[in-house]
Write an enzyme that holds these catalytic residues in place. Structure first.
Site, PDB file in Angstrom:
ATOM      1  N   GLU A 189      -1.801  24.983   0.194  1.00  0.00           N
ATOM      2  CA  GLU A 189      -1.294  26.253  -0.320  1.00  0.00           C
ATOM      3  C   GLU A 189      -2.278  27.426  -0.248  1.00  0.00           C
ATOM      4  O   GLU A 189      -1.871  28.555   0.031  1.00  0.00           O
ATOM      5  CB  GLU A 189      -0.844  26.073  -1.780  1.00  0.00           C
ATOM      6  CG  GLU A 189       0.314  25.114  -1.947  1.00  0.00           C
ATOM      7  CD  GLU A 189       0.498  24.708  -3.396  1.00  0.00           C
ATOM      8  OE1 GLU A 189      -0.301  23.879  -3.888  1.00  0.00           O
ATOM      9  OE2 GLU A 189       1.421  25.220  -4.043  1.00  0.00           O
TER      10      GLU A 189
ATOM     11  N   ARG B  52       0.775  28.147 -13.668  1.00  0.00           N
ATOM     12  CA  ARG B  52      -0.165  28.363 -12.561  1.00  0.00           C
ATOM     13  C   ARG B  52      -0.430  29.852 -12.357  1.00  0.00           C
ATOM     14  O   ARG B  52      -1.567  30.259 -12.095  1.00  0.00           O
ATOM     15  CB  ARG B  52       0.323  27.697 -11.274  1.00  0.00           C
ATOM     16  CG  ARG B  52      -0.718  27.717 -10.157  1.00  0.00           C
ATOM     17  CD  ARG B  52      -0.352  26.809  -8.994  1.00  0.00           C
ATOM     18  NE  ARG B  52      -0.701  25.419  -9.245  1.00  0.00           N
ATOM     19  CZ  ARG B  52      -1.905  24.876  -9.001  1.00  0.00           C
ATOM     20  NH1 ARG B  52      -2.887  25.626  -8.502  1.00  0.00           N
ATOM     21  NH2 ARG B  52      -2.140  23.622  -9.252  1.00  0.00           N
TER      22      ARG B  52
HETATM   23  N1  MTE Z   1       2.708  22.878   6.046  1.00  0.00           N
HETATM   24  C1  MTE Z   1       3.814  22.675   6.810  1.00  0.00           C
HETATM   25  N2  MTE Z   1       3.668  22.625   8.152  1.00  0.00           N
HETATM   26  N3  MTE Z   1       5.045  22.551   6.246  1.00  0.00           N
HETATM   27  C2  MTE Z   1       5.237  22.613   4.891  1.00  0.00           C
HETATM   28  O1  MTE Z   1       6.365  22.500   4.395  1.00  0.00           O
HETATM   29  N4  MTE Z   1       4.172  22.918   2.674  1.00  0.00           N
HETATM   30  C3  MTE Z   1       3.025  23.471   1.949  1.00  0.00           C
HETATM   31  C4  MTE Z   1       1.705  22.969   2.535  1.00  0.00           C
HETATM   32  N5  MTE Z   1       1.704  23.095   3.964  1.00  0.00           N
HETATM   33  C5  MTE Z   1       4.082  22.839   4.054  1.00  0.00           C
HETATM   34  C6  MTE Z   1       2.820  22.941   4.697  1.00  0.00           C
HETATM   35  C7  MTE Z   1       3.032  23.169   0.526  1.00  0.00           C
HETATM   36  S1  MTE Z   1       4.001  24.103  -0.487  1.00  0.00           S
HETATM   37  C8  MTE Z   1       2.252  22.188  -0.024  1.00  0.00           C
HETATM   38  S2  MTE Z   1       2.197  21.929  -1.694  1.00  0.00           S
HETATM   39  C9  MTE Z   1       1.413  21.313   0.810  1.00  0.00           C
HETATM   40  O2  MTE Z   1       1.579  21.582   2.196  1.00  0.00           O
HETATM   41  C10 MTE Z   1       1.778  19.875   0.505  1.00  0.00           C
HETATM   42  O3  MTE Z   1       1.112  18.971   1.304  1.00  0.00           O
HETATM   43  P1  MTE Z   1      -0.386  18.450   1.029  1.00  0.00           P
HETATM   44  O4  MTE Z   1      -0.472  18.160  -0.432  1.00  0.00           O
HETATM   45  O5  MTE Z   1      -0.482  17.274   1.880  1.00  0.00           O
HETATM   46  O6  MTE Z   1      -1.276  19.566   1.422  1.00  0.00           O
HETATM   47  N1  LUZ Z   2       2.102  21.870 -11.044  1.00  0.00           N
HETATM   48  C1  LUZ Z   2       1.448  22.404 -10.027  1.00  0.00           C
HETATM   49  C2  LUZ Z   2       3.262  21.236 -10.908  1.00  0.00           C
HETATM   50  O1  LUZ Z   2       0.375  22.951 -10.213  1.00  0.00           O
HETATM   51  N2  LUZ Z   2       1.984  22.331  -8.811  1.00  0.00           N
HETATM   52  C3  LUZ Z   2       3.152  21.737  -8.551  1.00  0.00           C
HETATM   53  O2  LUZ Z   2       3.612  21.718  -7.422  1.00  0.00           O
HETATM   54  C4  LUZ Z   2       3.843  21.147  -9.653  1.00  0.00           C
HETATM   55  N3  LUZ Z   2       5.017  20.525  -9.499  1.00  0.00           N
HETATM   56  C5  LUZ Z   2       5.615  19.996 -10.554  1.00  0.00           C
HETATM   57  C6  LUZ Z   2       5.029  20.118 -11.808  1.00  0.00           C
HETATM   58  N4  LUZ Z   2       3.880  20.726 -11.971  1.00  0.00           N
HETATM   59 MO1  MOS Z   3       4.016  23.058  -2.784  1.00  0.00          MO
HETATM   60  S1  MOS Z   3       4.798  24.741  -3.615  1.00  0.00           S
HETATM   61  O1  MOS Z   3       3.256  22.584  -4.302  1.00  0.00           O
HETATM   62  O2  MOS Z   3       5.404  22.108  -2.675  1.00  0.00           O
END
Ligand code: MTE
Ligand code: LUZ
Ligand code: MOS
Length: 750
Positions: free
Chosen positions: A697, A309
Site C-alpha cells: 500500500e 488508520r
Molecule cells: N498489487 C496488485 N497488482 N493488485 C492488487 O490488487 N492490492 C494492494 C497491494 N498491491 C493489489 C496490489 C493492496 S490494497 C494490498 S493490502 C496489498 O497489495 C496486499 O498484498 P500484500 O499484503 O501481499 O502486499
Molecule cells: N486494519 C488495517 C484492518 O490496518 N488494515 C486492514 O486492511 C484491515 N482490515 C480489516 C480490519 N482491520
Molecule cells: Mo488492502 S486496502 O489492505 O486490501
C-alpha cells in the site's frame, strides 16, 4: 539462494499468454446456472410491495430468492449490521433485493423485468455535510490526544485553519466480483471466489445458509486485482451463488459486469476534515487539531478500522507535540465504503501534507524546509501521538537523499523563474513524505498459518491463507520456502489458497500478507529442515535433496509441517478516557518514503501534466526487487489517479454517473510522469522476515506529492494566501481555482 533475486512473478507466463485462470475462465460445469441480482434504483426507500411470482413463471428461470430464503441475513466484517438482501427498507442505491438463477442471460433479463416492486421513496443522506446535519453516524467518535492543544494554540506565533476534502475512488480491478459454487454431498459446498478473504467468505456463507464452517470450502486461485475491494465485499456474490447451489443442488456462477460492479460496490472513503494548526515563526508545528469525517456509507463494513488508520496517520512523518485528533464515521445512503489500498492512511496523510504546504505558503518559505524541520527525529522527537516510538527512522535520510538526487533546490528556483515569466502556464514542485504503519490495526488479525508438504520425489507444495491479486505474494513465499528448505525454486509449488488447508486466515490486506504468511511458511520450513538435518547427520555423506527426502521417508520421518506466526510486540487499545484515546504500539514497524513531483498546468484550461516524479523509499531488503519495483510504480500511478483524475460524480438522488471507463478516468500510459525515477535505499529491516518490509500500500501515498505540487503551483496565483484545493485536483477543479484566484487578484489590484 533466491531471496533478494528477481525471480519472475509466478503468474507472469500465464498472464502474458492469457492462460491464467480466473473464476469466469473456469469451464462451464454440467447443469450450471447463471446468477444475478436485482438491486434498488433508489438510495433510500421502503419496500411497499414485492411480487416475484411473475419472474418464477418465466421459462429458463430456475430460482428467485429474497431474504426470506436465507437462514440469516446479516453480514459485515466488524459489526454484522448489513443485510445481504433488503428486508423492508432500502439503504443505498445498488442494494441487492432479489437473487435470480437462470439457464440464460435472456431469462435473467426477463425475470428482472417481471419482478414487481413498489417503493416508498425516502429522502436520502448523500454527503458528509448532510450526515452531520442529520446526526447520522456509524458508531461513536474516537480520539487520539496528546499534550495541551488549546494552550499550544494560544502561545503559537501563527494559527491556520480550514476544511480539506478528499474524494472517493473506485477500485477498478480488471476482474469484477465473481464466484462459482458447486454443491457436494449432504449440504457441503465448494466455492471458488475472487476474494482477498476466503475465510470470511466461508464464514458468511456458513452463517447465512445455516451450515457449519466445516461444510464450506472456499478457494481462491487468484484475483484480477483486489486493491481492498475484495477484502469485505466479495462475500455478497459468493453467498448468492452458494444459496442457489444449496437450494437447487446445481453449480451456480456470478460475474458482475463492470457497470454494475461500479454502481453497487463500496469505494475508498471520501473524507471532509477540519484542521487547525499552530506553528512558530520558523514553521515548527506546535499543535494540531484535526476532526476527520468519513463517508462510511449505509453500513459499517470496515469503516471503523479505516478511520482508525486515518487517525494513526494524521500526523504522518511529523513530530507534533500537542495533538487532538477526532475521527467520526458518517452514515449515509451510499454503498458501504470499504478497504482501498492505504485503508484510510492516504486520507490522513493528505490532510497533514496539505497543512504543511499551507504553512509554507503562509510563511512564504520553502515547503521542503518546513517538512524537513518537522520530520520525526531523535528522542524526544520520535514518539507518535498514540505513544509508539518510531524506531529505525530513515525519514531524515530519505528527505536529504531524495532532495539531493532530484536536484530539488535548483529545480525550485527554476519553477519560480518559470512562473514569473509564463503568462500561459504554471509549474509546481513538492517533496512529500510517508510513514506507513505495518500490521492490521486489529491485533488478532495479525496471525497466519502455512502448510508445507514434501513429496517422495522431492517436490514441495506450500499452502497459506495469502491470496494472489497480482502483488506477487506467492512468488515471495516460494522464494522463502526454497531458501529455508534448501531446494531448487522449480521444485516448489504455491498451491491454490483454500480454507481446507489454511483455517481461520486473515484477509490478504494491510500490506502484510508476505510478512505474515511468509513468516509462517518459514516457521514450517525451519522445522522440516531441522528434521532433514538430523537425517543427514545419521546417514552422513552428501546426498542430493531428492536422496535426502527418500532417506527421511524410509526412516519414517514426517515430511509435512504446519507453521504459524503471530506478530510479536504489537498492542493497541482505545482508552475509554476521552483525554487520551487511542494508545499503544499498533505497528510492528513503518514503511517509509519520500517523493518529489513537478507538474505543469495550463492557466486557461486547467489541464495538468506530471513532468517528473522521483520516489525514494525504505522498503527494507526486498525479497524480490522486481516485484517490489512493480508495487512502487503501480501504487504510485494508482495514487496519481486518486489525486488527479478519478472523480466520482453523482446525481442529486445519489445515482453514480461515472460508472464506466468512459466517464471515470483512471491513469493510462500517457499520464505516467515524463521522467519517473523509482528507487529505494539499502536498509535491512531487523524485525521482519528476511529483513524485508511490506510494500503493497505505501507507494500509493507517494502520489500525494503530485497533489501538493498542484497546490504549490496555485500559490503563484493566490496572492500570498494559502491556495485552497480539493482532492482530486481535476482539470476542472484547477481551472476553477485559477479563475477564482485570478479574479480576486484583479479585484485587489483594481
Ligand atoms: N498489487 C496488485 N497488482 N493488485 C492488487 O490488487 N492490492 C494492494 C497491494 N498491491 C493489489 C496490489 C493492496 S490494497 C494490498 S493490502 C496489498 O497489495 C496486499 O498484498 P500484500 O499484503 O501481499 O502486499
Ligand atoms: N486494519 C488495517 C484492518 O490496518 N488494515 C486492514 O486492511 C484491515 N482490515 C480489516 C480490519 N482491520
Ligand atoms: Mo488492502 S486496502 O489492505 O486490501
Amino acid at each position: 539462494m533466491y531471496i533478494g533475486k528477481d525471480v519472475p512473478h509466478d503468474s507472469a507466463l500465464g498472464h502474458v499468454t492469457g492462460r491464467s485462470l480466473y473464476v469466469d475462465d473456469m469451464p462451464r460445469l454440467a447443469h450450471e446456472l447463471i446468477v444475478d441480482f436485482l438491486w434498488s434504483p433508489h438510495a433510500h426507500a421502503t419496500i411497499l410491495s414485492l411480487d416475484v411470482e411473475p419472474a418464477r413463471a418465466i421459462e429458463g428461470v430456475a430460482g428467485v430468492y429474497t431474504y426470506r430464503d436465507l437462514r440469516h441475513n446479516r453480514l459485515g466484517p466488524i459489526d454484522q449490521d448489513e443485510p445481504l438482501l433488503v428486508e423492508d427498507t432500502v439503504m443505498f442505491r445498488g442494494q441487492p433485493i432479489v437473487v435470480i438463477a437462470a439457464e440464460s442471460r435472456e431469462a435473467i433479463r426477463a425475470a428482472k423485468a417481471a419482478i414487481r416492486i413498489e417503493y416508498g421513496v425516502l429522502r436520502p443522506i448523500l454527503t458528509i455535510e448532510d450526515a452531520i446535519a442529520a446526526n447520522s453516524y456509524l458508531g461513536e467518535s474516537r480520539f487520539i490526544r496528546r499534550g495541551d492543544v488549546d494552550a499550544a494554540f494560544a502561545s503559537a506565533d501563527h494559527v491556520i485553519e480550514g476544511i480539506f476534502e478528499n474524494g472517493g475512488q473506485d477500485h477498478f480491478y480488471l476482474e469484477s466480483q465473481a464466484a462459482l459454487a458447486t454443491p457436494g454431498e449432504l449440504g457441503a459446498l465448494t466455492v471458488l471466489s475472487s476474494t482477498q478473504h476466503p475465510t470470511e467468505v466461508q464464514e458468511v456463507i456458513a452463517h447465512l445458509l445455516g451450515l457449519d464452517m466445516s461444510q464450506v470450502v472456499v478457494q481462491t486461485k487468484r484475483m484480477g486485482g483486489g486493491f481492498g475491494g475484495k477484502e469485505a465485499q466479495a462475500t455478497h456474490p459468493a453467498v448468492m451463488v452458494a444459496l442457489v447451489a444449496q437450494k437447487l443442488g446445481r453449480p451456480a456462477r456470478i460475474v458482475y459486469d463492470k457497470d454494475s460492479d461500479m454502481h453497487v460496490t463500496g469505494k475508498r472513503h471520501p473524507f471532509r476534515n477540519r484542521y487547525r494548526a499552530g506553528f512558530t515563526r520558523a514553521g515548527e508545528l506546535v499543535a494540531l487539531r484535526v476532526e476527520l469525517y468519513s463517508d462510511g456509507g449505509a453500513y459499517a463494513d470496515l469503516s471503523p478500522a479505516v478511520m482508525a488508520r486515518a487517525m494513526t496517520h494524521a500526523e504522518n512523518a511529523y513530530f507534533i507535540p500537542n495533538v487532538d485528533i477526532r475521527g467520526t464515521v458518517c452514515r449515509t445512503n451510499m454503498p458501504p465504503n470499504t478497504a482501498f489500498r492505504g485503508f484510510g492512511g492516504p486520507q490522513g496523510v493528505a490532510t497533514i501534507e496539505n497543512v504543511l504546504e499551507e504553512i509554507a505558503q503562509f510563511l512564504g518559505k520553502d515547503a521542503y524546509d518546513i517538512r524537513r524541520a518537522n520530520c520525526y527525529g531523535d528522542e524526544p522527537r520520535n514518539t507518535t501521538p498514540y505513544c509508539q516510538v518510531v524506531e529505525n527512522n530513515t525519514l531524515p535520510r530519505l528527505f536529504t537523499e531524495l532532495a539531493d538526487r532530484c536536484d530539488y533546490r535548483a529545480r525550485m528556483k527554476a519553477v519560480r523563474a518559470f512562473n514569473a515569466e509564463s503568462k500561459t502556464q504554471l509549474k509546481g514542485l513538492a517533496l512529500t513524505a510517508v510513514k506507513f504503519g505495518i500490521s492490521f490495526n486489529t491485533k488478532f488479525l495479525n496471525q497466519a498459518s502455512a502448510l508445507v508438504n514434501i513429496y517422495l520425489d522431492g517436490s514441495v507444495q506450500v499452502s497459506t491463507g495469502a491470496t494472489e491479486m497480482g502483488q506477487g505474494v506467492n512468488t515471495k513465499i516460494r522464494q522463502l520456502v526454497a531458501d529455508t528448505l534448501g531446494v531448487q525454486l522449480e521444485r516448489v509449488q504455491v498451491m491454490v489458497t483454500s480454507t481446507e488447508k489454511s483455517n481461520n486466515a486473515s484477509a490478504t490486506a494491510a500490506s502484510s500478507a508476505a510478512d505474515l504468511n511468509g513468516s509462517a511458511a518459514v516457521d514450517a520450513c525451519s522445522r522440516l529442515r531441522a528434521r532433514l538435518d538430523e537425517v543427514l547427520e545419521r546417514h552422513g555423506g552428501n546426498p542430493s535433496w531428492e536422496e535426502l527426502v527418500m532417506l527421511a521417508y524410509h526412516d519414517r520421518v514426517s515430511l509435512g509441517e504446519r507453521g504459524f506466526y503471530a506478530t510479536p510486540r504489537i498492542d493497541w487499545t482505545w482508552l475509554s478516557s476521552a483525554n487520551t484515546g487511542g494508545y499503544g504500539h499498533p505497528f510492528l514497524y513503518f514503511t517509509m518514503g519520500t517523493a518529489c513531483s513537478e507538474v505543469l498546468i495550463d492557466r486557461f484550461t486547467g489541464t495538468m501534466k506530471v513532468l517528473r516524479s522521483d520516489v525514494l523509499m525504505d522498503i527494507g531488503r526486498p525479497i524480490n526487487p522486481g516485484v517490489d519495483r512493480g508495487q512502487l510504480v503501480g501504487g504510485f500511478i494508482q495514487g496519481m489517479g486518486w489525486v488527479t483524475t478519478e472523480e466520482l460524480r453523482y446525481t442529486e438522488s445519489g445515482e453514480l454517473l461515472s460508472h464506466s471507463p468512459t466517464t471515470y478516468k483512471i491513469p493510462n500510459v500517457h499520464d505516467v510522469p515524463e521522467v519517473f525515477n523509482v528507487d529505494w535505499i539499502e536498509h535491512e529491516n531487523p524485525v521482519n522476515v528476511a529483513g524485508s518490509k511490506a510494500v503493497g500500500e505505501p507507494p500509493l501515498l507517494m502520489a500525494i506529492s503530485v497533489w501538493c505540487a498542484a497546490k504549490h503551483a496555485l500559490s503563484f496565483v493566490a496572492n500570498g494566501t494559502p491556495a485552497r484545493l480539493r482532492l482530486p485536483a481535476t482539470n476542472e477543479e484547477l481551472l476553477m481555482r485559477i479563475t477564482e484566484y485570478t479574479k480576486r487578484g484583479a479585484a485587489v489590484a483594481g
